[in-house]
Design a protein around this motif. Structure first.
Motif, PDB file in Angstrom:
ATOM      1  N   UNK A  57      42.262  45.280  32.587  1.00 25.90           N
ATOM      2  CA  UNK A  57      41.536  46.115  33.629  1.00 25.90           C
ATOM      3  C   UNK A  57      40.249  46.408  32.970  1.00 25.90           C
ATOM      4  N   UNK A  58      39.907  46.244  31.782  1.00 25.38           N
ATOM      5  CA  UNK A  58      38.482  46.342  31.345  1.00 25.38           C
ATOM      6  C   UNK A  58      37.755  44.932  31.467  1.00 25.38           C
ATOM      7  N   UNK A  59      38.198  43.739  31.250  1.00 22.90           N
ATOM      8  CA  UNK A  59      37.662  42.245  31.209  1.00 22.90           C
ATOM      9  C   UNK A  59      37.362  41.963  32.626  1.00 22.90           C
ATOM     10  N   UNK A  60      38.211  42.112  33.517  1.00 20.08           N
ATOM     11  CA  UNK A  60      38.006  41.457  34.843  1.00 20.08           C
ATOM     12  C   UNK A  60      37.093  42.093  35.509  1.00 20.08           C
ATOM     13  N   UNK A  61      37.196  43.601  35.933  1.00 16.28           N
ATOM     14  CA  UNK A  61      36.317  44.330  36.385  1.00 16.28           C
ATOM     15  C   UNK A  61      34.650  44.317  35.953  1.00 16.28           C
ATOM     16  N   UNK A  62      34.458  44.047  34.647  1.00 22.56           N
ATOM     17  CA  UNK A  62      33.305  43.830  34.125  1.00 22.56           C
ATOM     18  C   UNK A  62      32.640  42.375  34.401  1.00 22.56           C
ATOM     19  N   UNK A  63      33.591  41.343  34.350  1.00 25.73           N
ATOM     20  CA  UNK A  63      33.189  40.147  34.552  1.00 25.73           C
ATOM     21  C   UNK A  63      32.850  39.599  35.973  1.00 25.73           C
ATOM     22  N   UNK A  65      33.015  47.432  41.643  1.00 25.95           N
ATOM     23  CA  UNK A  65      32.460  48.842  41.718  1.00 25.95           C
ATOM     24  C   UNK A  65      33.402  49.677  40.920  1.00 25.95           C
ATOM     25  N   UNK A  66      33.099  51.002  40.916  1.00 27.83           N
ATOM     26  CA  UNK A  66      33.858  51.965  40.178  1.00 27.83           C
ATOM     27  C   UNK A  66      35.244  52.166  40.956  1.00 27.83           C
ATOM     28  N   UNK A  67      35.134  52.301  42.231  1.00 22.32           N
ATOM     29  CA  UNK A  67      36.304  52.385  43.054  1.00 22.32           C
ATOM     30  C   UNK A  67      37.191  51.133  43.093  1.00 22.32           C
ATOM     31  N   UNK A  68      36.485  49.981  43.049  1.00 22.07           N
ATOM     32  CA  UNK A  68      37.265  48.651  43.208  1.00 22.07           C
ATOM     33  C   UNK A  68      37.831  48.399  41.719  1.00 22.07           C
ATOM     34  N   UNK A  69      37.477  48.740  40.804  1.00 19.80           N
ATOM     35  CA  UNK A  69      37.966  48.823  39.438  1.00 19.80           C
ATOM     36  C   UNK A  69      39.306  49.731  39.389  1.00 19.80           C
ATOM     37  N   UNK A  70      39.152  51.063  39.947  1.00 18.87           N
ATOM     38  CA  UNK A  70      40.324  51.866  40.176  1.00 18.87           C
ATOM     39  C   UNK A  70      41.261  51.343  40.691  1.00 18.87           C
ATOM     40  N   UNK A  71      41.144  50.756  41.662  1.00 17.19           N
ATOM     41  CA  UNK A  71      42.197  50.067  42.746  1.00 17.19           C
ATOM     42  C   UNK A  71      42.892  49.015  41.877  1.00 17.19           C
ATOM     43  N   UNK A  99      43.004  48.656  38.750  1.00 15.60           N
ATOM     44  CA  UNK A  99      43.520  49.348  37.599  1.00 15.60           C
ATOM     45  C   UNK A  99      45.243  49.992  38.181  1.00 15.60           C
ATOM     46  N   UNK A 100      45.128  50.408  39.378  1.00 13.83           N
ATOM     47  CA  UNK A 100      46.553  50.902  39.770  1.00 13.83           C
ATOM     48  C   UNK A 100      47.273  49.698  40.346  1.00 13.83           C
ATOM     49  N   UNK A 101      46.556  48.830  40.978  1.00 12.24           N
ATOM     50  CA  UNK A 101      47.393  47.480  41.463  1.00 12.24           C
ATOM     51  C   UNK A 101      47.891  46.725  40.116  1.00 12.24           C
ATOM     52  N   UNK A 102      47.220  46.783  39.136  1.00 11.58           N
ATOM     53  CA  UNK A 102      47.888  45.934  37.904  1.00 11.58           C
ATOM     54  C   UNK A 102      49.165  46.629  37.279  1.00 11.58           C
ATOM     55  N   UNK A 103      49.247  47.968  37.572  1.00 10.15           N
ATOM     56  CA  UNK A 103      50.477  48.682  37.045  1.00 10.15           C
ATOM     57  C   UNK A 103      51.634  48.136  37.616  1.00 10.15           C
ATOM     58  N   UNK A 104      51.567  47.886  38.964  1.00  6.23           N
ATOM     59  CA  UNK A 104      52.798  47.176  39.521  1.00  6.23           C
ATOM     60  C   UNK A 104      53.283  45.896  38.979  1.00  6.23           C
ATOM     61  N   UNK A 105      52.494  45.223  38.286  1.00  4.29           N
ATOM     62  CA  UNK A 105      52.924  43.953  37.533  1.00  4.29           C
ATOM     63  C   UNK A 105      53.197  44.346  36.208  1.00  4.29           C
ATOM     64  N   UNK A 106      52.286  45.191  35.586  1.00  2.00           N
ATOM     65  CA  UNK A 106      52.591  45.350  34.192  1.00  2.00           C
ATOM     66  C   UNK A 106      53.975  46.163  33.698  1.00  2.00           C
ATOM     67  N   UNK A 107      54.256  47.322  34.745  1.00  2.00           N
ATOM     68  CA  UNK A 107      55.398  48.130  34.361  1.00  2.00           C
ATOM     69  C   UNK A 107      56.868  47.181  34.302  1.00  2.00           C
ATOM     70  N   UNK A 108      57.132  46.311  35.430  1.00  2.00           N
ATOM     71  CA  UNK A 108      58.191  45.555  35.300  1.00  2.00           C
ATOM     72  C   UNK A 108      58.050  44.437  34.126  1.00  2.00           C
TER      73      UNK A 108
END
Length: 253
Positions: free
Chosen positions: A201-207, A211-217, A219-228
């Motif tokens: 969530x840090x590396x991909x948005x930076x590279x 934008x801030x809103x896209x990075x936040x989206x 971040x939330x989308x990644x949780x649906x993969x991370x939690x399972x």
């Protein structure tokens, strides 16, 4: 072999990591069609614990690069893998140095560290789910909240199981060293799984210049993969740790 205070590589120092990295690439490709099997995490943890930090890190680096030939040369993924998997291998290589006798005694500081790790994950998941920290659409929020409560339940259950086993050992003399070791390694693997997503969530948005809103989206989308993945990591590592590590140690001899 050591000579003059420096370490000289032997053929097996290259052969073992090379063979294992090929197995990891094949395993990742095979199980990429099956959701919920964290085969790379489990195998690399067992290999690093059995063969040590140096060979584990070599294996992690070669795997991170070789997998690109199957899954593509994506810059942010390469950077993520080259940071995460060597650190993961080094951690489990260090854990593998702890003697079984230490796990049999299980000093209080180790028990406290495992509890802190598991309860820290549980509290973080519970607070995120219970205090409305998720700022997303209603459907996404409901999905993430359910997944966060699942992680909370899993970590809390692991902590309670660990404490039950620890008390049985300390107060009733039960032989629970192997089970306690499994829970400890599983807790570390689960924590690393969370850190993998947070690092992404840090590396991909930076590279990728989000934008801030896209990075936040993202971040939330990644949780649906991370939690399972946290749940799957806990199940896979706890089932495979002891038998697979024992096999690798036999091969090492």
């Amino acid at each position: 072999m050591r000579s003059g205070g420096t370490y000289n590589f032997q053929a097996k120092d290259v052969a073992y990591p090379a063979l294992m990295s090929a197995l990891l690439v094949g395993g990742q490709y095979l199980f990429s069609f099956v959701a919920g099997v964290e085969i790379v995490t489990a195998l690399l943890a067992c290999f690093s614990a059995a063969f040590g930090v140096k060979r584990g890190v070599l294996c992690a680096v070669s795997f991170s690069l070789l997998r690109c030939f199957l899954f593509g040369f994506v810059p942010n993924v390469i950077v993520l893998y080259l940071i995460y998997y060597p650190a993961f291998a080094a951690a489990f290589g260090g854990l593998g140095k702890i003697k079984d006798e230490t796990f049999a005694r299980y000093p209080l500081w180790m028990a406290a560290a495992v509890n802190a790790l598991l309860l820290g994950l549980a509290v973080a998941a519970g607070c995120a789910a219970g205090f409305g920290w998720i700022k997303a659409s209603r459907i996404v929020k409901a999905t993430l909240t359910a997944l966060l409560w699942a992680v909370f339940g899993l970590c809390a259950a692991l902590a309670l199981s660990f404490d039950g086993l620890y008390c049985a050992k300390k107060f009733f003399g039960k032989e629970t060293g192997a089970a306690l070791k499994t829970v400890a390694f599983t807790a570390v693997a689960a924590a690393f799984t969370v850190s993998f997503t947070l690092l992404d969530d840090v590396i991909s948005p930076l590279m990728l210049g989000y934008t801030r809103d896209a990075a936040l989206a993202y971040f939330y989308a990644s949780f649906t993969a991370m939690l399972p993945q946290v749940v799957c990591t806990a199940v896979t590592v706890s089932c495979m740790l002891l038998p697979v590590t024992a096999v690798f140690r036999r091969i090492k001899k």
